[in-house]
Design a protein around this motif. Structure first.
Motif, PDB file in Angstrom:
ATOM      1  N   LEU A 268      17.053  -3.419  -9.943  1.00 11.31           N
ATOM      2  CA  LEU A 268      17.132  -2.813  -8.618  1.00 11.31           C
ATOM      3  C   LEU A 268      16.858  -3.876  -7.560  1.00 11.31           C
ATOM      4  CD1 LEU A 268      15.290   0.541  -9.369  1.00 11.31           C
ATOM      5  CD2 LEU A 268      17.743   0.171  -9.182  1.00 11.31           C
ATOM      6  N   PHE A 269      17.199  -3.553  -6.319  1.00 13.04           N
ATOM      7  CA  PHE A 269      17.151  -4.533  -5.239  1.00 13.04           C
ATOM      8  C   PHE A 269      16.324  -4.023  -4.074  1.00 13.04           C
ATOM      9  CE2 PHE A 269      21.099  -4.844  -7.595  1.00 13.04           C
ATOM     10  CZ  PHE A 269      21.189  -6.198  -7.885  1.00 13.04           C
ATOM     11  N   TYR A 270      15.812  -4.966  -3.277  1.00  6.04           N
ATOM     12  CA  TYR A 270      15.007  -4.628  -2.114  1.00  6.04           C
ATOM     13  C   TYR A 270      15.082  -5.772  -1.106  1.00  6.04           C
ATOM     14  CZ  TYR A 270      11.741  -7.824  -4.391  1.00  6.04           C
ATOM     15  OH  TYR A 270      11.166  -8.927  -4.976  1.00  6.04           O
ATOM     16  N   ASN A 271      14.698  -5.485   0.133  1.00  5.13           N
ATOM     17  CA  ASN A 271      14.654  -6.527   1.153  1.00  5.13           C
ATOM     18  C   ASN A 271      13.306  -7.213   1.092  1.00  5.13           C
ATOM     19  OD1 ASN A 271      14.953  -8.105   3.494  1.00  5.13           O
ATOM     20  ND2 ASN A 271      14.193  -6.455   4.801  1.00  5.13           N
TER      21      ASN A 271
ATOM     22  N   ILE B 227      19.678   4.264  -2.247  1.00  2.00           N
ATOM     23  CA  ILE B 227      18.217   4.201  -2.339  1.00  2.00           C
ATOM     24  C   ILE B 227      17.740   5.042  -3.513  1.00  2.00           C
ATOM     25  CG2 ILE B 227      16.060   4.701  -1.159  1.00  2.00           C
ATOM     26  CD1 ILE B 227      17.512   4.234   1.476  1.00  2.00           C
ATOM     27  N   VAL B 228      16.998   4.400  -4.406  1.00  2.46           N
ATOM     28  CA  VAL B 228      16.522   5.061  -5.622  1.00  2.46           C
ATOM     29  C   VAL B 228      15.122   5.637  -5.425  1.00  2.46           C
ATOM     30  CG1 VAL B 228      15.985   4.730  -8.071  1.00  2.46           C
ATOM     31  CG2 VAL B 228      17.946   3.565  -7.047  1.00  2.46           C
ATOM     32  N   GLY B 229      14.292   4.951  -4.638  1.00  9.65           N
ATOM     33  CA  GLY B 229      12.930   5.420  -4.411  1.00  9.65           C
ATOM     34  C   GLY B 229      12.141   4.415  -3.596  1.00  9.65           C
ATOM     35  N   VAL B 230      10.851   4.701  -3.443  1.00 15.28           N
ATOM     36  CA  VAL B 230       9.935   3.821  -2.718  1.00 15.28           C
ATOM     37  C   VAL B 230       8.906   3.301  -3.717  1.00 15.28           C
ATOM     38  CG1 VAL B 230       8.221   3.664  -0.877  1.00 15.28           C
ATOM     39  CG2 VAL B 230      10.279   5.049  -0.550  1.00 15.28           C
ATOM     40  N   SER B 231       8.787   1.992  -3.824  1.00 15.22           N
ATOM     41  CA  SER B 231       7.966   1.387  -4.864  1.00 15.22           C
ATOM     42  C   SER B 231       6.888   0.492  -4.282  1.00 15.22           C
ATOM     43  CB  SER B 231       8.849   0.573  -5.814  1.00 15.22           C
ATOM     44  OG  SER B 231       8.072  -0.209  -6.693  1.00 15.22           O
ATOM     45  N   GLN B 232       5.647   0.727  -4.699  1.00 16.62           N
ATOM     46  CA  GLN B 232       4.547  -0.160  -4.319  1.00 16.62           C
ATOM     47  C   GLN B 232       4.646  -1.498  -5.050  1.00 16.62           C
ATOM     48  OE1 GLN B 232       1.250   2.459  -5.352  1.00 16.62           O
ATOM     49  NE2 GLN B 232       0.862   2.875  -3.192  1.00 16.62           N
TER      50      GLN B 232
ATOM     51  N   GLU C  55       0.824  -1.205   0.000  1.00 15.27           N
ATOM     52  CA  GLU C  55       0.000   0.000   0.000  1.00 15.27           C
ATOM     53  C   GLU C  55       0.864   1.263   0.000  1.00 15.27           C
ATOM     54  OE1 GLU C  55      -2.495  -0.320   3.391  1.00 15.27           O
ATOM     55  OE2 GLU C  55      -3.797  -1.867   2.524  1.00 15.27           O
ATOM     56  N   ASN C  56       1.933   1.247   0.802  1.00 14.51           N
ATOM     57  CA  ASN C  56       2.794   2.430   0.932  1.00 14.51           C
ATOM     58  C   ASN C  56       4.099   2.311   0.163  1.00 14.51           C
ATOM     59  OD1 ASN C  56       0.863   3.354   2.814  1.00 14.51           O
ATOM     60  ND2 ASN C  56       1.924   2.320   4.491  1.00 14.51           N
ATOM     61  N   GLY C  57       4.478   1.088  -0.198  1.00 19.88           N
ATOM     62  CA  GLY C  57       5.718   0.883  -0.943  1.00 19.88           C
ATOM     63  C   GLY C  57       6.901   0.592  -0.036  1.00 19.88           C
ATOM     64  N   ILE C  58       7.964   0.055  -0.630  1.00 17.67           N
ATOM     65  CA  ILE C  58       9.209  -0.218   0.080  1.00 17.67           C
ATOM     66  C   ILE C  58      10.370   0.381  -0.714  1.00 17.67           C
ATOM     67  CG2 ILE C  58       8.338  -2.338   1.115  1.00 17.67           C
ATOM     68  CD1 ILE C  58       9.883  -3.922  -0.980  1.00 17.67           C
ATOM     69  N   GLU C  59      11.492   0.552  -0.045  1.00 20.61           N
ATOM     70  CA  GLU C  59      12.651   1.153  -0.688  1.00 20.61           C
ATOM     71  C   GLU C  59      13.302   0.178  -1.662  1.00 20.61           C
ATOM     72  OE1 GLU C  59      14.071   4.198   2.886  1.00 20.61           O
ATOM     73  OE2 GLU C  59      15.170   2.333   2.523  1.00 20.61           O
ATOM     74  N   VAL C  60      13.719   0.710  -2.802  1.00 21.59           N
ATOM     75  CA  VAL C  60      14.499  -0.057  -3.768  1.00 21.59           C
ATOM     76  C   VAL C  60      15.855   0.615  -3.915  1.00 21.59           C
ATOM     77  CG1 VAL C  60      12.561  -1.045  -5.025  1.00 21.59           C
ATOM     78  CG2 VAL C  60      13.402   1.211  -5.661  1.00 21.59           C
TER      79      VAL C  60
END
Length: 318
Positions: free
Chosen positions: A312-315, A216-221, A204-209
């Motif tokens: 891009l990567f994320y946890n 950190i490039v941005g926050v992606s839903q 709903e709010n997105g996570i960091e990529v």
């Protein structure tokens, strides 16, 4: 990028590599390590920066295993001991065994409620920490949604027993479906459902990529949705298989002469269930890398415009 995520990206590129790493990181003896030792190992990893070939150095490997099993990669905080990955097996096993018994409906509901309560708490603790702060965890919406999902999952899990108690099953096929076939997929689906609900703020709010350098490039839903889907799927596979495979194997073992008595058959089922859960836990965690990847073309337009990286990567979370 956190040391844990860099480690998974470098050393966990294949399912087999991840399986071997999780088999080591799930060692219950790691739960005995004090907080001071965990912090010292984290400092060692941060100061050394030896993430290219960490498995060639035994000291660095042990430091990584302790970090993977004890520290959240987003918040850098030590995870409460009962929610650390090595504690998952010892705590879940009796809950799974209790949920697999043909109990009365009220007892089955209580067992299912306790099982989904722990599973949901584990998913919440190990979710992506992008939006986590002191207020985030205590948001009333997430608490009510989590409790509602746990209660709903417990009711659905107890439905076969409720149906059996209410109606007399005259058909062998109906008894087979209600007693043997329904419980496993219901437990798997409800496990995935509770994970998706409690981690719903991530899509709903997105996570960091991040790019490959950890910037950190941005926050992606869309990345948040992918992370939650992968975690929910792995949980469904874990408990669906753990619940169904022992029943199939026990039915074959039950035909042997030594397993004719109920006590022997129950012991065999317990041993098989323990073996399956022991193998399926690292296997399910290895289905997807902890350091998830997503193509830039699959992300939001504003993120695509802010970087030239193709991946891009994320946890992902656990």
């Amino acid at each position: 990028m956190d040391a844990n995520l860099r480690f998974w990206r470098e050393e966990g590129q294949t399912f087999f590599q991840r399986f071997l790493l999780w088999a080591d990181a799930l060692d219950p003896l790691l739960l005995l390590k004090p907080a001071d030792e965990i912090r010292r190992n984290r400092l060692l990893l941060e100061s050394s920066g030896k993430t290219e070939k960490p498995l060639q150095n035994d000291q660095t490997k042990q430091a990584f295993l302790l970090s993977l099993s004890s520290v959240h990669p987003d918040t850098d905080k030590i995870i409460p001991i009962m929610f650390r990955p090595p504690a998952f097996m010892p705590i879940c096993l009796p809950l799974v065994v209790a949920s697999s018994l043909q109990l009365q409906a009220k007892q089955a509901f209580f067992c299912q409620f306790a099982f989904h309560m722990y599973n949901t708490g584990f998913a919440l603790v190990h979710g992506n920490g992008t939006a986590k702060c002191e207020d985030y965890i205590l948001q009333q919406k997430q608490i009510f949604c989590g409790l509602g999902a746990i209660s709903y999952a417990a009711v659905v899990g107890a439905l076969p027993l409720i149906f059996m108690n209410r109606y007399t099953l005259k058909s062998p096929l109906a008894e087979l479906v209600v007693k043997k076939l329904l419980p496993a997929p219901l437990l798997g689906l409800m496990s995935a459902f509770t994970v998706a609900v409690v981690r719903s703020p991530e899509f709903e709010n997105g996570i960091e990529v991040m790019d490959r350098n950890g910037k950190i490039v941005g926050v992606s839903q869309k990345a948040g949705e992918k992370a939650v889907k992968e975690t929910a799927l792995s949980r469904a596979v874990l408990f669906g298989t753990t619940f169904s495979l022992p029943s199939v194997l026990t039915s074959f073992v039950g035909r042997a002469k030594f397993a004719k008595t109920p006590r022997t058959l129950a012991l065999v089922r317990l041993l098989v269930l323990t073996s399956v859960l022991t193998g399926m836990l690292p296997a399910s965690l290895s289905m997807f890398s902890q350091c998830g990847e997503i193509k830039r073309a699959d992300l939001e337009p504003e993120i695509q415009a802010s970087t030239e990286e193709t991946v891009l990567f994320y946890n992902k979370g656990i």
